[in-house]
Enzyme design. Structure first.
Site, short mmCIF file in Angstrom:
data_model
loop_
_atom_site.label_atom_id
_atom_site.label_comp_id
_atom_site.label_asym_id
_atom_site.label_seq_id
_atom_site.Cartn_x
_atom_site.Cartn_y
_atom_site.Cartn_z
N SER A 52 0.84 -1.19 0.00
CA SER A 52 0.00 0.00 0.00
C SER A 52 0.89 1.25 0.00
O SER A 52 1.72 1.41 -0.88
CB SER A 52 -0.96 -0.06 1.19
OG SER A 52 -2.01 0.85 1.03
N ASP A 59 -8.84 -4.18 -5.97
CA ASP A 59 -8.37 -3.44 -4.80
C ASP A 59 -9.14 -2.14 -4.62
O ASP A 59 -9.19 -1.31 -5.52
CB ASP A 59 -6.88 -3.14 -4.95
CG ASP A 59 -6.21 -2.82 -3.63
OD1 ASP A 59 -6.75 -1.99 -2.87
OD2 ASP A 59 -5.14 -3.38 -3.35
N HIS A 100 -7.63 -5.74 -0.50
CA HIS A 100 -6.47 -4.85 -0.55
C HIS A 100 -5.19 -5.67 -0.45
O HIS A 100 -4.90 -6.27 0.58
CB HIS A 100 -6.56 -3.86 0.62
CG HIS A 100 -5.53 -2.79 0.59
ND1 HIS A 100 -5.13 -2.13 -0.56
CD2 HIS A 100 -4.80 -2.22 1.59
CE1 HIS A 100 -4.23 -1.22 -0.26
NE2 HIS A 100 -4.00 -1.28 1.04
#
Length: 523
Positions: free
Chosen positions: A235, A462, A492
């Protein structure tokens, strides 16, 4: 905001408790390393870390027990590393950064340290790495697994902006104002929050940005004794890794970027991308509900009808909050936040379904627990500093500043991107307006000519880091650097999804140096 590993673990614990309570050396040493930097860094690079058994996480890290031993009884060790507060003045004041590690099992074939950043920005790596340790245990065969609390985060000189009681009130506010009075209330609350950050963080606040965190990682490489920097960024950790690769391309060893942030997007484009991403995830959730027919408890026989039920529920909560947990009410803002939190992983969809159903019946406990997880609130009422650090890092990174009026002008585009999340994310553009520190860039530079290959893994479903960012990162890193891998899935991130193809490609690269073909697709 991308979920951290610690949040994920806390969420599963919190929702489970609610349910049971009755809430129906092949380390590439042949390449020349980047110059070590200013002479003043040499003394810090020579510091000896004092590793010791890890203490329980601090309140700013989220609290809880000390990390349990790894499989086979291997202990976690923790330490602190000194780094310059200002890299332009490496002989000046320092900050202390909290580190955690688990040593490699096969010391004879050890490659080096593999450093993790789990995202946020603002997530604690010291709590995050033990939370997901079993997922990465295979990599410990040849690496010391290492993570850290970036500056401003957790135990590393944390930015803190308000008391727990003040945060309860702040997160219950209406973040999607409907009239001038609500706009004034929101603006005043944002100014008070920013003033609290400045008052509590003091001289550290200008130095918590991503570029300094990237420089900290190269100092960490030297302190850990590694010629190359081996890295696993998830991320926001992909943005941090990209900035590192830009600053120190010849120091990059084996690196993986998973759940990729689009490095070409500024504040507005990034927020629009997230609005579309969360809407896509909500569409997928609603479609799954439709496909399950009578097994799904939500009203509606189509995606549009189920999402209409959700928007109607949020509109009702805007008018009148419902009981949540204890004496705390579930507001429209917290419900929207909770829905977004549950979309980070398909394994949370049952909680979302149940939480929405219960909220319709007047019980907001489960959606509030989901929102609390996003905001870093523990069941004892204390908050980690994940959201404070997130604000501090984002606002010092990005130059763009939107007033509430400018955010309001952009709402139509955000509403087109997402009927459910558009208002929420459109108004959020103004969150840095009162910030006392200017931003650094329009968007980060991640070009890394001369870097070793970097695995760039994108998940087509995502919500928080939309798939389009994967190709943008590959192109921005430059020719011969980014190696694109696509996972056609939900949630995610990809490595922890359980997909064998993604895991095999990643492990083969990190452990054996085998670079997969760019364009590899995993289903």
């Amino acid at each position: 905001m991308p979920i951290s590993a610690a949040q994920r673990a806390a969420l599963l614990t919190a929702t489970a408790l609610l349910l049971t309570a009755g809430c129906s050396d092949d380390g590439d040493k042949e390449a020349a390393a980047e110059p070590s930097g200013p002479v003043g860094l040499d003394a810090l690079a020579g510091q000896k870390l004092e590793w010791a058994p890890c203490l329980p996480p601090s309140p700013a890290e989220g609290g809880g027990p000390a990390p349990s031993p790894l499989p086979g009884g291997a202990p976690w060790e923790c330490s602190f590393m000194k780094a310059p507060l200002d890299y332009a003045k490496p002989d000046g004041d320092t900050v202390e950064l909290a580190l955690i590690r688990a040593k490699a099992r096969d010391t004879n074939n050890r490659i080096g340290s593999l450093v993790f950043n789990f995202g946020g920005p603002g997530g604690s790596g010291v709590t995050g790495l033990p939370s997901f340790a079993t997922d990465f245990e295979g990599l410990r065969s040849r690496y010391d697994l290492v993570s850290f609390d970036p500056r401003g985060v957790g135990r590393s000189e944390p930015v803190e902006c308000a008391t727990d009681k003040e945060l309860d009130a702040f997160y219950a506010l209406d973040f999607t104002p409907d009239d001038a009075a609500e706009e004034r209330t929101l603006g005043a609350a944002q100014r008070k929050y920013a003033n609290g950050c400045e008052r509590n963080a003091g001289p550290h606040l200008p130095y918590v940005g991503t570029e300094n965190a990237a420089r900290d990682m190269d100092l960490m490489r030297r302190v850990l004794g590694d010629d190359k920097f081996h890295y696993f960024g998830i991320s926001y950790g992909t943005e941090l890794g990209g900035v590192y690769a830009h600053l120190f391309p010849k120091n990059v060893g084996r690196a993986v970027f998973d759940a990729v942030v689009d490095p070409t997007a500024g504040v507005e484009a990034g927020a629009l991308g997230q609005a579309r991403g969360f809407q896509l995830a909500l569409d997928n959730f609603a479609k799954d509900c439709v496909d399950r027919g009578d097994q799904c408890v939500l009203p509606g026989s189509s995606v549009a009808e189920i999402e209409g039920f959700i928007t109607d529920l949020l509109a009702e909560l805007d008018k009148k909050p419902i009981p949540g947990i204890g004496d705390r009410m579930l507001t429209q803002t917290q419900a929207t936040n909770g829905i977004a939190q549950a979309l980070y992983s398909k394994e949370f969809w049952p909680y979302l379904e149940q939480g929405l159903d219960e909220a319709e019946g007047g019980n907001g406990a489960l959606l509030l627990a989901l929102s609390d997880s996003m905001n870093g609130r523990s069941q004892n009422g204390s908050y980690s500093n994940i959201q404070a650090a997130n604000a501090a890092i984002n606002c010092v990174d990005f130059k763009e500043r939107f007033t509430l009026g400018q955010a309001k002008e952009r709402l139509p585009e955000f509403r087109r991107a997402s009927p459910v999340f558009g208002d929420f994310m459109g108004w959020a553009l103004a969150s840095c307006a009162p910030w006392p520190v200017p931003g650094t860039w329009d968007h980060p530079d991640v070009s890394a000519p001369g870097s070793a290959p970097i695995l760039v893994i994108g998940n087509t479903g995502d919500p928080a880091t939309p798939y389009a960012g994967t190709r943008s990162m590959v192109e921005a890193l430059g020719p011969g650097v980014g190696v694109e891998v696509t996972y056609k899935g939900q949630g995610h991130g990809s490595y922890n999804s359980g997909n064998r193809c993604v895991k095999a490609a990643t492990d083969a690269y990190l452990l054996e140096g085998k670079v997969p073909a760019s364009g590899t697709v995993c289903r």
